[in-house]
Design a protein around this motif. Structure first.
Motif, PDB file in Angstrom:
ATOM      1  N   HIS A   1      10.808   0.901  48.503  1.00 39.35           N
ATOM      2  CA  HIS A   1       9.771   1.258  47.525  1.00 39.35           C
ATOM      3  C   HIS A   1       9.727   0.235  46.397  1.00 39.35           C
ATOM      4  CE1 HIS A   1       8.905   5.489  48.800  1.00 39.35           C
ATOM      5  NE2 HIS A   1      10.061   5.297  49.423  1.00 39.35           N
ATOM      6  N   ALA A   2       8.703   0.369  45.562  1.00 31.82           N
ATOM      7  CA  ALA A   2       8.674  -0.293  44.260  1.00 31.82           C
ATOM      8  C   ALA A   2       8.140   0.731  43.269  1.00 31.82           C
ATOM      9  CB  ALA A   2       7.806  -1.537  44.275  1.00 31.82           C
TER      10      ALA A   2
ATOM     11  N   GLU B   1       1.745  -0.894  46.624  1.00 30.43           N
ATOM     12  CA  GLU B   1       3.163  -0.673  46.947  1.00 30.43           C
ATOM     13  C   GLU B   1       3.345  -0.573  48.463  1.00 30.43           C
ATOM     14  OE1 GLU B   1       4.860   2.932  45.384  1.00 30.43           O
ATOM     15  OE2 GLU B   1       6.771   2.584  46.396  1.00 30.43           O
TER      16      GLU B   1
ATOM     17  N   HIS C   1       5.374   5.009  51.759  1.00 34.85           N
ATOM     18  CA  HIS C   1       3.925   5.224  51.680  1.00 34.85           C
ATOM     19  C   HIS C   1       3.202   4.617  52.888  1.00 34.85           C
ATOM     20  CE1 HIS C   1       5.100   6.440  47.653  1.00 34.85           C
ATOM     21  NE2 HIS C   1       5.695   5.265  47.528  1.00 34.85           N
TER      22      HIS C   1
HETATM   23 ZN    ZN Z   1       7.234   4.585  46.385  1.00 36.11          ZN
END
Ligand code: ZN
Length: 330
Positions: free
Chosen positions: A212-213, A157, A120
């Protein structure tokens, strides 16, 4: 973190006072000093007590240079970079232990290229039209990029992924790798998932990791690594990367669990911490061994407490780095 019994009892006749049980846990060297210079020792003891340094005060605490140097993790101050860690290490360690300089082009990853993809972008929220554009992922079409999730308190995130990626870069460079980030928060949005994949391909990366999370319901906890499924269609053909990507993912999952103490996700993957997906453009379009890692669930309070901790993020980055070192034969 007790270490009782690590030092022999003081010699009889020593000036060591028996009413300071914690002192007996200190090294024999200190005992010797005590015998020679009780007055000086008393001053030293006082200093240590006032400074709040206990037996753990000398434990190594690997905070990366990138963090201390004021890298883009600007929200770290908000989340309390020191308050969330152990207060004992602060200010007492002389001149903040020298940061080990990365050994240039030496180490187990010398000659290797690793592409790190911070999932992101913090600007995606403001550019929904742009990131909603459909892009061709070979097997179909998807949005160019997504906003990512946040913790309930608003930690994004995209902040998390960029912070971990910076730490991961430092860890990998210290092992001699050449590291390429797909972006450095130096653009207002994106890049699109197609470009993220292309960067790894064009770098001829030996390994690619997208950080990512997750953002699922509270109570869902733990990490998982996403592996590419075997897909073929348009520009997508993962037949050559399915095998090595699985090995990369297994290495990362094992090391991530070890360094962070986190368990594999309890809500998917059947407890393995591994999930295969065929719907992610970043994997479908990759021609290099590649995985995603979802480091935890930002919507779960316990996971969020870890994800917002700089010290935990350092452990996360180290686990990912160790997995890459293992995969690349270090
Ligand atoms: Zn993500």
């Amino acid at each position: 973190m007790r270490k009782d019994g690590s030092a022999p009892p003081p010699e009889s006749g020593s000036s060591v006072s028996p009413d300071r049980p914690w002192f007996t846990r200190r090294s024999t060297l200190v005992v010797g000093v005590a015998a020679l210079a009780p007055a000086a020792l008393a001053g030293w003891v006082l200093t240590q007590v006032l400074a709040g340094s206990g037996p753990d005060g000398q434990q190594p605490r690997p905070l990366p240079a990138s963090h201390a140097a004021g890298s883009p993790g600007q929200r770290d101050a908000k989340s309390g970079s020191t308050a969330s860690g152990s207060p004992t290490a602060v200010a007492t360690t002389p001149a903040a232990a020298p940061v080990p300089a990365p050994a240039p082009a030496k180490g187990p990853l010398a000659g290797k290229t690793v592409v790190v993809d911070p999932g992101h972008n913090t600007g995606n929220f403001k550019h929904t039209d742009e990131i909603d554009q459909q892009v061709d992922i070979g097997t179909g079409h998807k949005e160019c990029d997504t906003t990512g999730t946040t913790t309930n308190s608003g930690y994004m995130e995209a902040e998390f992924t960029y912070d971990v990626s910076q730490r991961l870069r430092a860890a990998l460079e210290a092992q001699g790798a050449k590291v390429v980030l797909t972006h450095q928060q130096d653009r207002p949005w994106g890049p699109c998932i197609t470009e993220r994949a292309r960067i790894g391909n064009e770098a001829n990366a030996d390994a690619v990791v997208s950080v990512h999370a997750d953002g699922v319901s509270a109570g869902s906890r733990g990490f998982h690594v996403i592996l590419p499924a075997k897909v073929k269609g348009g520009a997508a053909d993962t037949s050559k990367i399915v095998g090595p990507s699985r090995e990369l993912g297994e290495r990362i999952a094992g090391n991530f669990a070890r360094t962070t103490g986190s368990a594999p996700a309890n809500y998917l993957g059947s407890g393995t911490g591994l999930v295969v997906r065929d719907d992610l453009g970043g994997l479908n379009l990759s021609t290099r061994p590649k995985v995603f890692i979802e480091c935890g669930n930002m919507r779960d309070a316990k996971d969020a407490a870890q994800l917002t901790s700089p010290e935990w993020r350092q452990k996360a980055a180290q686990g990912i780095a160790d997995g890459i070192v293992g995969f690349l034969g270090g």
